[in-house]
Write an enzyme that holds these catalytic residues in place. Sequence first.
Site, mmCIF file in Angstrom:
data_model
loop_
_atom_site.group_PDB
_atom_site.id
_atom_site.type_symbol
_atom_site.label_atom_id
_atom_site.label_comp_id
_atom_site.label_asym_id
_atom_site.label_seq_id
_atom_site.Cartn_x
_atom_site.Cartn_y
_atom_site.Cartn_z
ATOM 1 C CB SER A 62 -0.992 -0.168 1.321
ATOM 2 O OG SER A 62 -1.721 -1.052 1.332
ATOM 3 C CB ALA A 152 -3.158 0.002 -2.221
ATOM 4 C CE LYS A 153 -6.810 -2.087 5.657
ATOM 5 N NZ LYS A 153 -8.132 -2.295 5.446
ATOM 6 C CB ILE A 154 -4.974 4.175 -0.351
ATOM 7 C CG1 ILE A 154 -3.871 3.522 -0.873
ATOM 8 C CG2 ILE A 154 -5.072 5.565 -0.275
ATOM 9 C CD1 ILE A 154 -3.167 3.748 -2.106
#
Length: 300
Positions: A62, A152-154
């Site tokens: 991420s 991704a963990k955005i």
Amino acid sequence: MKPANKIWLNGKIAPIKKANLFSFHQGLNYGACVYDGIRFYKSASGSSVFRLNDHLSRFFYSASVLDMNLGVSKKEMAKVIMEIIRANKLSSGYIRPLAFYSEPKMGINIIGAKLTIAIFVWPWRDSSKVRSIKMKIVKTRRLDPATVDLKAKIGGYYANGLLGFIEARKSGFDEPLFLDVNGFIAEGAVNNIFIVKNKVIYTPKLNNILGGITRDSIIQIARQMGLKVYEKNIRPDFLRKADEVFLTGTGIELEHVSKIHGYFSQPKIAKSIFSDLKDEYRKIILGSDRKYKNWLTPIQ
Ligand code: PMP
């Protein structure tokens, strides 16, 4: 629920009040922030972190998507995670590593901007009890993979989750169920979905969702138990024929879905594929199924 009183902040363990989180920065203004969620559990032989390496790989991935140089290795990060757990004297809980662009800088140019890295630890509710929730397919569609990198963990992506969440809650449901822009089932705001029909398990393919680590665990566990699991594009109409629906995620582990407005209703849990998987998952996280020992990193 309040976080535990010590935080790992830019290289040091600090009292939580030092976090001083209200300021003008790109992390807040543009959602230029990455994070992950990790659980640690107490077992008879001590506490361990569940799938630490996989969570850290996702966190570093991420960060790379937002061009963040975390300035630490995965190994170092694993070490400080252990340190902050020990400093909070907790034997089980939830860990949230977070990195965000934190300069009081105007404009969207984040390239090279200063980063803050923090690791929060939370005491967590006991997830052994079954929670049953009601969902609604919301009007807001899931972010499309052609517009963002869904692996991704955005932080900024969660504006999408929030819109669905507000819609679901304001119409009297617990959680939103998102469809993707093509009308296929995607996921909840922060959880993945599984559908059971005739003892076969179906879950959306990885293209339109975040690849949950709990999702991956459940797929492996179910196959190991001899169950068939298919990753597919699923139309909402399929829910009308479903026998069971459940959600997975680090925070909730496995959660029973009793209703999806207009599509599905199953108030009973009793003996089900859901309950078998939940029981097995709990055995694994508590270290009593040795087959999955490598998913646990002991806290020394
Ligand atoms: N989807 C989204 C959008 C999420 O934020 C999460 C939580 N990380 C999940 C699914 C579940 O992922 P995991 O099992 O890794 O917690």
